[in-house]
Design an enzyme around this catalytic site. Sequence first.
Site, PDB file in Angstrom:
ATOM      1  CB  THR A  45     -10.302   9.533  33.792  1.00 52.81           C
ATOM      2  OG1 THR A  45      -8.952   9.879  34.072  1.00 52.81           O
ATOM      3  CG2 THR A  45     -11.012   9.142  35.076  1.00 52.81           C
ATOM      4  CB  THR A  46     -14.285   9.685  30.310  1.00 55.44           C
ATOM      5  OG1 THR A  46     -13.991  10.938  30.940  1.00 55.44           O
ATOM      6  CG2 THR A  46     -15.780   9.612  30.063  1.00 55.44           C
ATOM      7  CB  ILE A 204      -9.522  16.888  27.251  1.00 58.28           C
ATOM      8  CG1 ILE A 204      -8.343  17.282  26.344  1.00 58.28           C
ATOM      9  CG2 ILE A 204      -9.761  15.379  27.202  1.00 58.28           C
ATOM     10  CD1 ILE A 204      -7.019  16.646  26.720  1.00 58.28           C
TER      11      ILE A 204
END
Length: 293
Positions: A45-46, A204
Amino acid sequence: MPIFKGVCTAMITPFKDNEVDKDAFCELIDRQLSANVNAILVCGTTGEPCTMTDDEKLSLIQLAAERINKRVPLIAGVGGNCTGSVATFAKVIRAVGADAILSVTPYYNKCTQEGLVRHYSEIAMATDLPIIVYNVPSRTGFNALPETVEKLSDIPNIVGIKEASPSISQAAEILSVCKGKIDLYTGNDDMIVPTMALGGAGCISVISNIVPQMVVDMTKAVLDGRVFDAAKLQLKLIPLIKATFSEVNPIPVKAAASLLGLCRNELRLPLTPLSLSNTKLMCAELDKLGIIG
């Protein structure tokens, strides 16, 4: 065997004039490796994969694999709400150098708990790479329940879960019912030490883009049994974590990387740059930690 224990950095994707900035990306990876992170995630997502083409994602994963050169595991984000498309993409990931897959639960159309088991079963049959399930209800509108995670843990190549629900109780229940059959990694930077103290394998992390050494030191302290030392680091990082999630991820973390001179503060729509007020907040927190001046 676990994919990793400790910290995996969920990498940002630097852009330059709407193209992937490959030079900056390689430098970002080098910075992570210098801090001795335990794994690297690309196209999570990042990394803004929702705005990238499949060719861009495959190119980025391959570039990361070449730069890392097997020094740490490379995890590739391979998720979506169409089971067939995810399974198809999962088949080609090994060829470009990925060591494992992170796959988010279906979003928007969502599914039942039974549908979730069938979704991951199809993906697992499409690849022999180890898979980490990604549960993030705030983004997907769907919560993978502990009893469902227990069923998923019986699938041989599903070896981990990134648990990013806001409930430490849910993380504890997953650890309880799975009985070591699956590794749990927290996706919440403010819950790293509590989750690992319960038996989680690591995190994470988003903030490790900014302060990789501090997150490495924190997770190592827990794994070494120095929980109180780790707790001090966790509490020290809380203000930075709040700043890093002051707007939707990865808006703030990319702003922080730009402030540190690591890449441009460039995102793809619909994401927009960090607001002025939150940029001032980020600057203040970076200054307090002595990493910007």
